[in-house]
Design an enzyme around this catalytic site. Structure first.
Site, short mmCIF file in Angstrom:
data_model
loop_
_atom_site.label_atom_id
_atom_site.label_comp_id
_atom_site.label_asym_id
_atom_site.label_seq_id
_atom_site.Cartn_x
_atom_site.Cartn_y
_atom_site.Cartn_z
N PHE A 123 6.23 21.50 -27.81
CA PHE A 123 4.81 21.37 -27.45
C PHE A 123 4.65 19.94 -26.93
O PHE A 123 5.23 19.00 -27.44
CB PHE A 123 3.84 21.67 -28.59
CG PHE A 123 2.44 21.60 -28.08
CD1 PHE A 123 1.63 20.50 -28.34
CD2 PHE A 123 1.96 22.58 -27.21
CE1 PHE A 123 0.38 20.41 -27.77
CE2 PHE A 123 0.71 22.48 -26.64
CZ PHE A 123 -0.08 21.39 -26.92
N PHE A 448 0.41 16.15 -16.96
CA PHE A 448 -0.43 17.30 -16.61
C PHE A 448 -1.92 16.99 -16.83
O PHE A 448 -2.78 17.55 -16.18
CB PHE A 448 -0.03 18.53 -17.42
CG PHE A 448 -0.01 18.29 -18.90
CD1 PHE A 448 1.12 17.79 -19.52
CD2 PHE A 448 -1.15 18.49 -19.65
CE1 PHE A 448 1.13 17.53 -20.88
CE2 PHE A 448 -1.15 18.22 -21.00
CZ PHE A 448 -0.01 17.73 -21.62
C1 LIG Z 1 0.49 23.73 -31.17
C2 LIG Z 1 -0.25 22.44 -31.02
N1 LIG Z 1 0.13 21.36 -31.75
C3 LIG Z 1 -0.52 20.17 -31.63
C4 LIG Z 1 -1.58 20.01 -30.76
C5 LIG Z 1 -2.22 18.64 -30.66
O1 LIG Z 1 -3.46 18.71 -31.31
P1 LIG Z 1 -4.70 17.82 -30.78
O2 LIG Z 1 -4.24 16.40 -30.74
O3 LIG Z 1 -5.06 18.34 -29.42
O4 LIG Z 1 -5.78 18.07 -31.79
C6 LIG Z 1 -2.03 21.10 -30.00
C7 LIG Z 1 -3.17 20.95 -29.07
N2 LIG Z 1 -3.34 21.85 -28.18
C8 LIG Z 1 -4.49 21.97 -27.31
C9 LIG Z 1 -4.88 20.68 -26.61
C10 LIG Z 1 -3.83 20.18 -25.68
C11 LIG Z 1 -2.98 19.20 -26.13
C12 LIG Z 1 -1.97 18.75 -25.27
C13 LIG Z 1 -1.84 19.28 -23.98
C14 LIG Z 1 -2.72 20.27 -23.55
C15 LIG Z 1 -3.72 20.73 -24.40
C16 LIG Z 1 -4.23 23.09 -26.33
O5 LIG Z 1 -3.23 23.81 -26.48
O6 LIG Z 1 -5.06 23.27 -25.45
C17 LIG Z 1 -1.34 22.34 -30.14
O7 LIG Z 1 -1.73 23.43 -29.42
#
Ligand SMILES: Cc1ncc(COP(=O)(O)O)c(/C=N/[C@@H](Cc2ccccc2)C(=O)O)c1O
Length: 456
Positions: A123, A448
């Site tokens: 991720f 991105f």
């Molecule tokens: C599986 C998982 N683990 C950790 C986080 C971090 O958490 P946070 O710091 O955002 O609270 C996310 C955050 N996912 C969001 C926001 C996002 C973040 C980075 C790039 C694109 C989009 C998304 O998938 O839209 C997650 O999906």
């Protein structure tokens, strides 16, 4: 009677604005063909993310009025700590402003240069913080996860042979922890089974290697276990979640997903030494250890949201709405990751645009086309998101070149899903006309979010 009808009714609404095609052409050009750079006033149906975009309940809003904004020792913190202990089972809690705050603390506390961190698919922020602390990330997810057309029940599973091979290759002492995500966002919101989690725990414990869960969507994961795994058909989501977490030493958490808040997160652990280190480090990056970058009111809303997230009728309606969108797209043979995941439909941009090379950014192109078509905002989850190899500087070439239609919780109606489906269909009908994009600005970190493009 539709089995997943929402167990709530709408009490407050926020007006949506529609735009003309001309307005959208100007807006997407101003945004460098990057949906992250669009102002929300120019977006009709916002499927960019399920992160922080969820609707709170009247109880959560009431909780906002109970904010104890004491700098130290806020009563909301103790209620949040108690709720996390009750539902996730970990002993110690370090609050953070959101998930990546916890990822920063965990990585800085446990990783040293030369370490290796295996995980079930990468991720973006998680891998960034692991690499920033000096680790090499290794993808140990099952091969099935990289095939968007394969309909398998637990594509988020860890491939135990890959994990064992890595342990043999680098040695257990250079693996500070295994990072297990539930569900796996980049694979299409795919779940990991309880049996697989248990097996990973058995293998790692034999080598004295810790497991830290990315629990961001672990309650959605619990629904898939209840639906698809032998022996859990009548187990509550709360009990499944608690057992699942018991096979790990702690978790990083974004409160902006499952727990139904607009901000918040935490690092939880049973490890005394890590707790002491992270609890000390949190005051450097997030705020005192009893608020971690959140206002008291947000901690109260998150505690309440956790209790709402494990309600079966709610979770069935949440995932049911995602499946409904999938069924609509299926009728037109539109390519998307199978099976439908927990938090969104992941369109297969390679399947949409077989005539575009990955270097012409098919997923970025499709996200821009979908916005132009109807003001629907989606997120690129392909080569742009995959970024560059930390060692060689070369572009990663992920097998999955996807556009994520991420469904916020308790926000949109079935009619909005119908509009989204028809807009995707319109793009599909015009797919031969797509030309691709060229990147004109590439940021250094997590490109991105802020990269800019021009049409080829
Ligand atoms: C599986 C998982 N683990 C950790 C986080 C971090 O958490 P946070 O710091 O955002 O609270 C996310 C955050 N996912 C969001 C926001 C996002 C973040 C980075 C790039 C694109 C989009 C998304 O998938 O839209 C997650 O999906």
């Amino acid at each position: 009677r539709r089995s997943w009808a929402e167990p709530y009714k709408i009490k407050v609404v926020e007006p949506l604005r529609t735009t003309t095609r001309e307005e959208r052409e100007a807006a997407i050009a101003d945004a460098g063909y990057n949906t992250f750079l669009l102002p929300s006033k120019d977006v009709y149906i916002d499927l960019l993310t399920d992160s922080g975009t969820n609707a709170m309940s009247d109880r959560q809003w009431a909780g906002m009025m109970l904010g104890d904004e004491a700098y130290a020792g806020s009563g909301n913190y103790y209620r949040l700590e108690d709720t996390i202990r009750r539902f996730y089972g970990y002993r110690h809690v370090v609050p953070t402003h959101q998930g990546r705050g916890a990822e920063n603390l965990l990585s800085q506390s446990l990783i040293s240069p030369g370490h290796h961190v295996p995980g079930n698919m990468y991720f973006t922020t998680t891998r960034f913080h692991q690499e920033k602390a000096g680790a090499t990330f290794h993808d140990i997810i099952v091969d099935e996860a990289h095939d968007p057309t394969l309909d398998a029940p637990f594509k988020g599973n860890v491939d135990l042979a890959k994990l064992a091979a890595l342990i043999d290759e680098v040695g257990a002492e250079r693996i500070p922890y295994v990072c297990v995500a539930a569900t796996v966002n980049m694979a299409g919101g795919q779940p990991i089974s309880m049996a697989n989690m248990r097996a990973v725990r058995e293998l790692t414990q034999r080598h004295g290697i810790a497991i830290y869960l990315d629990a961001t969507r672990a309650v959605e994961n619990a629904l898939f276990i209840r639906e698809r795994e032998e022996g859990y058909g009548s187990t509550s989501l709360a009990d499944i979640l608690l057992e699942f977490c018991s096979y790990s030493d702690g978790c990083t958490m974004s409160g902006k997903k499952d727990p139904l808040t607009n901000i918040g997160g935490w690092l939880a652990t049973n490890d005394e030494a890590l707790f002491e280190e992270a609890r000390n480090l949190v005051v450097v990056y997030e705020g005192l250890h009893t608020y971690g970058g959140m206002a008291g009111r947000d901690m109260e809303a998150m505690a309440i949201g956790i209790t709402e997230s494990v309600e079966l009728a709610y979770m069935k309606s949440r995932v049911g709405q995602v499946r409904y969108l999938g069924e609509l797209l299926d009728q037109w043979g539109i390519p998307f990751v199978r099976p439908v995941g927990g938090h969104g439909i992941f369109l297969d941009a390679r399947g949409f645009y077989p005539h575009l090379d990955q270097e012409q950014f098919p997923a970025q192109t499709l996200a821009a086309q979908l916005y132009l078509e109807a003001g629907v905002r989606a997120m690129e989850r392909g080569i742009v998101s995959a970024g560059r190899d930390a060692a060689t500087g070369e572009n990663h070439h992920p097998s999955l070149e996807l556009v994520r239609l991420t469904i916020p919780r308790r926000v949109y109606t079935q009619a909005h899903m119908d509009v989204v489906a028809e807009s995707v269909k319109a793009c599909y009908d015009d797919r031969e006309a797509a030309r691709g994009l060229r990147m004109t600005y590439e940021p250094k970190y997590l490109r991105f979010f802020q990269a800019r493009f021009e049409p080829l």
